[in-house]
Design a protein around this motif. Structure first.
Motif, PDB file in Angstrom:
ATOM      1  N   ALA A 128       0.780  -1.252  -0.044  1.00  0.00           N
ATOM      2  CA  ALA A 128       0.002  -0.011   0.120  1.00  0.00           C
ATOM      3  C   ALA A 128       0.755   1.196   0.021  1.00  0.00           C
ATOM      4  CB  ALA A 128      -0.820   0.094   1.319  1.00  0.00           C
ATOM      5  N   ILE A 129       1.889   1.300   0.901  1.00  0.00           N
ATOM      6  CA  ILE A 129       2.981   2.336   0.762  1.00  0.00           C
ATOM      7  C   ILE A 129       3.469   2.452  -0.439  1.00  0.00           C
ATOM      8  CG2 ILE A 129       4.806   3.093   1.731  1.00  0.00           C
ATOM      9  CD1 ILE A 129       3.797   2.025   4.609  1.00  0.00           C
ATOM     10  N   ALA A 130       4.017   1.375  -1.256  1.00  0.00           N
ATOM     11  CA  ALA A 130       4.587   1.252  -2.416  1.00  0.00           C
ATOM     12  C   ALA A 130       3.836   1.895  -3.422  1.00  0.00           C
ATOM     13  CB  ALA A 130       4.992  -0.078  -2.871  1.00  0.00           C
ATOM     14  N   ARG A 131       2.559   1.580  -3.517  1.00  0.00           N
ATOM     15  CA  ARG A 131       1.451   2.245  -4.475  1.00  0.00           C
ATOM     16  C   ARG A 131       1.335   3.685  -4.202  1.00  0.00           C
ATOM     17  NH1 ARG A 131      -4.356  -0.210  -6.197  1.00  0.00           N
ATOM     18  NH2 ARG A 131      -2.803  -1.434  -7.822  1.00  0.00           N
ATOM     19  N   TRP A 132       1.409   4.327  -2.980  1.00  0.00           N
ATOM     20  CA  TRP A 132       1.254   5.624  -2.579  1.00  0.00           C
ATOM     21  C   TRP A 132       2.403   6.391  -3.234  1.00  0.00           C
ATOM     22  CZ3 TRP A 132       4.473   6.674   1.594  1.00  0.00           C
ATOM     23  CH2 TRP A 132       4.622   8.172   1.908  1.00  0.00           C
TER      24      TRP A 132
END
Length: 360
Positions: free
Chosen positions: A324-328
């Motif tokens: 999720a942090i990577a997509r953000w």
């Protein structure tokens, strides 16, 4: 009919007629109720003039008929409101599973649908909160227990405070640090304000450094030391991105690939220039693990979502925050990240545009 009136025109006519349709508009239903009541009263009054029935009897009959019709219409209007009131009270008590029946096509039906969507969102938020508490508690308990055991052994004299013992304590501390960093990143994600400082840099030496750090982690704090890391990048490839944020993404993808690799497996990081004229960067991280089933390829990017493996196995531990942090971070660059098709293992595909804004 469709040849005479095109479908878009019919849809516009249907939408424009809504205020006049008592089944799709509360206002039209109320207007219809008034017209019907007045009509019944008028008809009964005319009958009284042409018959021997007294006018007051006709008036009583008209009032009763109007009340019955009003009660019928009012019941239909009040039922969804009553259900929403009961559901709202249940939600106030913490029960987010209640839903409202949507049997109307008017504004009350639209309100009921919006209420159900809100209830589903609140239920998801509540589930995520509980999962966060459970996952973070589990993740904190393991390194804290390990660190406590090491320190107790040193204090009790069971083991010496030699480099090997301190290295064990350091690994547990680093695991705690990674968890805290993920939680801080989640907080920044929720706030939606993160500075982005892109610059141009050579991709090959940059990724070599990232994989070098990952290799050190494999030797120091990672449970897997048998996985080989490979880099496939043209030496003259240039990218325009925020190195710190991109490091965050690549490190997370490599860490996940290593976790799910088979024994003596291989993780490959491949980078290419994007298609012209836009250019940009296309980066892939490939592993030889079980892969991610198609139905779970969006779930893994959700906060606290860990999905299931393609071989049916349970997901490994973790908070479910990494991807999720990577997509953000990729979205901050104006790029995309997805699980791409692969004949073997998992293939994470990341694309970045040629230029990004200085801050976001």
């Amino acid at each position: 009919m469709s040849e005479v009136f095109p479908a878009p025109l019919l849809r516009r006519i249907w939408a424009a007629s809504r205020p006049l349709d008592p089944f799709r508009s509360v206002k039209a239903a109320l207007c219809g109720l008034v017209v019907l009541s007045v009509g019944i009263t008028t008809v009964l009054t005319l009958l009284a003039h042409r018959s021997s029935i007294e006018l007051r009897v006709i008036a009583i009959i008209a009032v009763i008929a109007s009340l019955l019709i009003t009660q019928f219409v009012a019941h239909g209007l009040a039922t969804p409101v009553t259900e929403m009131t009961a559901a709202a009270r249940a939600m106030a008590r913490g029960d987010y599973g209640r839903r409202v029946r949507v049997a109307r096509r008017d504004e009350l039906g639209d309100l009921a649908q919006a209420f159900n969507r809100m209830a589903a969102d609140l239920q998801a938020v509540d589930r995520h909160r509980k999962e966060l508490v459970a996952n973070v508690s589990h993740e904190l308990r393991t390194p804290i227990a390990g660190l406590r055991a090491v320190l107790e052994n040193v204090v009790d004299g069971v083991s010496e405070a030699d480099p090997k013992t301190m290295a064990t304590a350091l690994r547990q501390t680093e695991r705690l640090s990674r968890l805290v960093e993920q939680l801080l990143d989640l907080s920044r994600l929720e706030n939606g304000v993160v500075p982005l400082q892109p610059r141009r840099f050579l991709v090959e030496p940059y990724l070599s450094g990232v994989l070098g750090d990952a290799g050190v982690a494999l030797g120091r704090g990672h449970a897997r030391t048998d996985v080989r890391l490979a880099l496939d990048v043209p030496p003259d490839l240039v990218a325009h991105a925020d190195p710190e944020r991109l490091d965050q993404v690549v490190t997370n993808l490599v860490d996940n690939a290593v976790k799910h690799s088979p024994q003596n497996g291989r993780v490959t990081v491949r980078a290419r220039a994007g298609q012209q004229p836009a250019g940009g960067l296309v980066l892939e991280v490939l592993d030889e693990g079980p892969g991610i089933p198609r139905s779970q390829r969006e779930v893994v990017f959700e906060r606290f979502g860990r999905g299931t493996r393609a071989d049916g196995g349970s997901p490994d531990g973790g908070t479910g925050l990494g991807l999720a942090i990577a997509r953000w971070a990729v979205a901050l660059h104006g790029g995309t990240i997805e699980v791409a098709e692969s004949r073997r293992g998992c293939r994470m595909l990341l694309t970045l545009p040629a230029e990004q804004p200085a801050s976001r």
